[in-house]
Design a protein around this motif. Structure first.
Motif, short mmCIF file in Angstrom:
data_model
loop_
_atom_site.label_atom_id
_atom_site.label_comp_id
_atom_site.label_asym_id
_atom_site.label_seq_id
_atom_site.Cartn_x
_atom_site.Cartn_y
_atom_site.Cartn_z
N TRP A 249 0.84 -1.21 0.00
CA TRP A 249 0.00 0.00 0.00
C TRP A 249 0.87 1.26 0.00
O TRP A 249 0.50 2.26 -0.62
CB TRP A 249 -0.93 0.00 1.21
CG TRP A 249 -2.04 -0.99 1.10
CD1 TRP A 249 -2.37 -1.74 0.01
CD2 TRP A 249 -2.96 -1.36 2.13
NE1 TRP A 249 -3.43 -2.55 0.28
CE2 TRP A 249 -3.82 -2.34 1.57
CE3 TRP A 249 -3.15 -0.99 3.45
CZ2 TRP A 249 -4.85 -2.93 2.29
CZ3 TRP A 249 -4.17 -1.57 4.17
CH2 TRP A 249 -5.01 -2.53 3.61
N ARG A 253 0.65 4.14 -2.68
CA ARG A 253 0.50 5.57 -2.39
C ARG A 253 1.47 6.39 -3.26
O ARG A 253 1.07 7.40 -3.87
CB ARG A 253 0.78 5.84 -0.92
CG ARG A 253 0.65 7.31 -0.53
CD ARG A 253 1.18 7.56 0.87
NE ARG A 253 0.40 6.85 1.87
CZ ARG A 253 -0.72 7.32 2.42
NH1 ARG A 253 -1.18 8.51 2.05
NH2 ARG A 253 -1.36 6.61 3.33
N ASN A 307 -15.59 10.33 -7.84
CA ASN A 307 -14.51 10.06 -6.88
C ASN A 307 -13.20 10.32 -7.60
O ASN A 307 -12.86 9.62 -8.56
CB ASN A 307 -14.59 8.61 -6.38
CG ASN A 307 -13.56 8.30 -5.31
OD1 ASN A 307 -12.37 8.27 -5.57
ND2 ASN A 307 -14.03 8.04 -4.10
N GLU A 338 -16.51 7.05 -0.47
CA GLU A 338 -15.78 8.00 0.36
C GLU A 338 -15.29 7.39 1.66
O GLU A 338 -14.40 7.96 2.31
CB GLU A 338 -16.66 9.22 0.66
CG GLU A 338 -17.87 8.94 1.54
CD GLU A 338 -19.06 8.41 0.75
OE1 GLU A 338 -20.07 8.05 1.39
OE2 GLU A 338 -18.96 8.35 -0.48
N LEU A 340 -13.51 4.75 1.90
CA LEU A 340 -12.18 4.22 1.66
C LEU A 340 -11.16 5.36 1.65
O LEU A 340 -11.47 6.46 1.19
CB LEU A 340 -12.13 3.48 0.32
CG LEU A 340 -12.96 2.21 0.18
CD1 LEU A 340 -12.90 1.72 -1.26
CD2 LEU A 340 -12.48 1.12 1.13
N THR A 341 -9.97 5.08 2.14
CA THR A 341 -8.89 6.05 2.02
C THR A 341 -8.44 6.10 0.56
O THR A 341 -8.69 5.16 -0.22
CB THR A 341 -7.70 5.68 2.90
OG1 THR A 341 -7.10 4.47 2.39
CG2 THR A 341 -8.13 5.45 4.35
N PRO A 342 -7.78 7.18 0.14
CA PRO A 342 -7.30 7.24 -1.25
C PRO A 342 -6.42 6.05 -1.63
O PRO A 342 -6.56 5.50 -2.73
CB PRO A 342 -6.51 8.56 -1.28
CG PRO A 342 -7.17 9.41 -0.25
CD PRO A 342 -7.57 8.46 0.84
N GLN A 344 -6.46 3.03 -0.31
CA GLN A 344 -7.29 1.83 -0.41
C GLN A 344 -8.08 1.80 -1.71
O GLN A 344 -8.20 0.75 -2.35
CB GLN A 344 -8.23 1.75 0.79
CG GLN A 344 -7.54 1.40 2.09
CD GLN A 344 -8.47 1.46 3.28
OE1 GLN A 344 -9.45 2.20 3.30
NE2 GLN A 344 -8.17 0.67 4.31
N THR A 345 -8.61 2.97 -2.11
CA THR A 345 -9.34 3.03 -3.38
C THR A 345 -8.43 2.70 -4.55
O THR A 345 -8.77 1.90 -5.42
CB THR A 345 -9.96 4.43 -3.57
OG1 THR A 345 -10.83 4.73 -2.49
CG2 THR A 345 -10.74 4.50 -4.88
N TYR A 424 -14.10 -3.31 6.28
CA TYR A 424 -15.33 -2.51 6.35
C TYR A 424 -16.58 -3.38 6.36
O TYR A 424 -17.65 -2.94 5.96
CB TYR A 424 -15.37 -1.53 5.16
CG TYR A 424 -14.26 -0.52 5.20
CD1 TYR A 424 -14.38 0.66 5.93
CD2 TYR A 424 -13.06 -0.75 4.52
CE1 TYR A 424 -13.34 1.58 5.98
CE2 TYR A 424 -12.02 0.18 4.56
CZ TYR A 424 -12.17 1.33 5.30
OH TYR A 424 -11.14 2.24 5.35
N LYS A 449 -15.29 0.69 9.71
CA LYS A 449 -13.99 0.03 9.67
C LYS A 449 -13.84 -0.90 10.85
O LYS A 449 -14.08 -0.53 12.00
CB LYS A 449 -12.87 1.07 9.68
CG LYS A 449 -11.48 0.47 9.42
CD LYS A 449 -10.47 1.53 9.14
CE LYS A 449 -9.12 0.91 8.82
NZ LYS A 449 -8.09 1.92 8.51
#
Length: 450
Positions: A249, A253, A307, A338, A340-342, A344-345, A424, A449
């Protein structure tokens, strides 16, 4: 033959046989759990040396215990046998200390389980285990060769079954918590085998019911130790997988930030090129102008899902699909993502599409098709992906097994998808119909979460 060997020991035969047999049985149990550990040089010679030396020390212990019979001496004798087995383990095998200790604990627990289960079966059959080792008949008397065959056969079979079931498939992941758990378990196991067992042996003969209770208790405790040993491996493996997922992850990022910056730059350049093309279009042929506008339209194709992160990843993967001649169809409403974190998306949809691209890029052109939808349905947010694939699909714990060589680093795409869904309260389902692969992720409309 066994009776002849016992006769040669003279006055120390009873204790000598018991202690040597205990040493050998523990040795076999530990060796079965250590079979995946690294072996030292001259391994067969080392095994013979530890067997002979151990038996000799056990006979000396038998002399001591026979001449000075007491509970403390008994505890020291059996503690020495445990120490001999641990020394033999270190002398013959080489590996990390934590894995060596777990093999030792598992072996000792297996020995104790079998050592109590056999007389427990005798008791259930109405046979006094203090009079005979036979599982076929009761009453005092010398055991026959058949009795010894049944005795050893039962023990060896139990050793093999338990070692097969509880021996871990993977290596232990080393960290401070794992090391601490292993040390505590090792001390507890040694105390159980060498102190409590010796003390209980003194009192279990006071009544038949107490005898049964003690045996059942130690069978349960031994299984508990085996389960804990296996659980330590399982827990460390899960921690390793989670650490790898978080590492991936972090890479996602950085990749997302790079892709987003590139997308912004491409959009700016496309905007500039549009203005330039408007000024020089009359100097180009129709074919040249149409080709340039088609290229601009593709690179300036801003996918709008509601998104921003999803827009970026879909644009990136659409370019990847075009490069590989893959038809990519997408109908996505990202307004419900929304929670989800960026990262995670980006990771979720990136892994979904990357796995699909990997599956179809080697197929015939008519089967290079990837379909993705994201929508709300019956009170849930549903993500669905489908694609063709070739060959068989091997599942590992419900997940497609990686076809790449480095399984320690690959195969985490689907695990990452499943992990994000589970965080989630969502689910991930995989179905295969013929040569079609279907992936469905379902989130509750108001996910929390976990």
């Amino acid at each position: 033959m066994i009776n002849t060997l016992i006769g040669l020991m003279g006055a120390y035969a009873f204790q000598g046989f018991n202690l040597i047999l205990t040493y050998l049985e523990c040795y076999i149990c530990i060796a079965l759990f250590a079979r995946k550990l690294g072996r030292r040089d001259f391994f067969p010679v080392r095994v013979v040396m530890t067997l002979l030396d151990g038996c000799a020390v056990c006979f000396l212990l038998a002399i001591w215990y026979t001449e000075a019979r007491s509970l403390p001496v008994r505890v020291l004798c059996y503690s020495t046998i445990s120490g001999l087995n641990f020394i033999a383990l270190l002398f013959c095998w080489k590996d990390d200390l934590s894995e060596t200790l777990l093999a030792f604990c598992s072996g000792m627990a297996t020995y104790q389980f079998t050592n109590k289960l056999y007389p427990l079966l005798q008791n259930f059959l109405g046979i006094n285990d203090r009079e005979t080792n036979s599982l076929l008949h009761g009453g005092p008397g010398k055991a026959t060769n058949l009795d010894w065959v049944v005795f050893f056969g039962f023990h060896l079979l139990a050793f093999f079954i338990l070692s097969t079931v509880f021996t871990p498939k993977n290596k232990l992941v080393h960290n401070q918590r794992t090391a601490r758990n292993v040390i505590v378990l090792s001390i507890s196991t040694v105390a159980l085998v060498n102190i409590l067992i010796c003390i209980s042996r003194v009192y279990e003969g006071e009544s038949f019911m107490l005898n049964l209770v003690v045996k059942v208790l130690y069978v349960g405790l031994s299984l508990t130790i085996l389960t804990i040993c296996a659980g330590i491996f399982s827990q460390s493996e899960q921690e390793q997988q989670i650490n790898i997922l978080h590492q991936l992850w972090r890479q996602d990022r950085a990749q997302f930030e790079s892709v987003k910056a590139n997308m912004d730059l491409i959009n700016m350049k496309c905007h500039d090129i549009k203005h330039i093309l408007d000024k020089i279009e009359d100097k180009l042929t129709c074919e040249e102008a149409a080709s340039l506008r088609e290229a601009i339209q593709f690179y300036d194709a801003n996918i709008k899902t509601g998104n921003e992160v999803l827009d970026v990843v879909l644009c990136e993967k659409a370019m990847t699909c075009q490069k590989n001649g893959i038809s990519f169809s997408c109908m996505a409403d990202g307004t419900g993502l929304e929670f989800l974190t960026p990262v995670q998306t980006y990771s979720l949809f990136g892994n979904i599409i990357d796995n699909a691209v990997e599956a179809v890029k080697a197929l015939p052109p008519e089967e290079r098709v990837v379909s993705l939808t994201c929508h709300e349905e019956e009170g849930a947010l549903v993500i669905e992906e489908s694609n063709y694939f070739s060959g068989g699909l091997e599942l590992d714990h419900g997940l497609p097994a990686t076809s790449k060589g480095d399984v320690s680093r690959h195969g985490f795409g689907t695990k990452s998808i499943q992990y994000i869904a589970g965080q989630y309260g969502g689910t991930m389902d995989i179905k295969v119909l013929g040569n079609m692969f279907f992936l469905t992720i379902r989130f509750p409309t108001k996910p929390r979460k976990g």
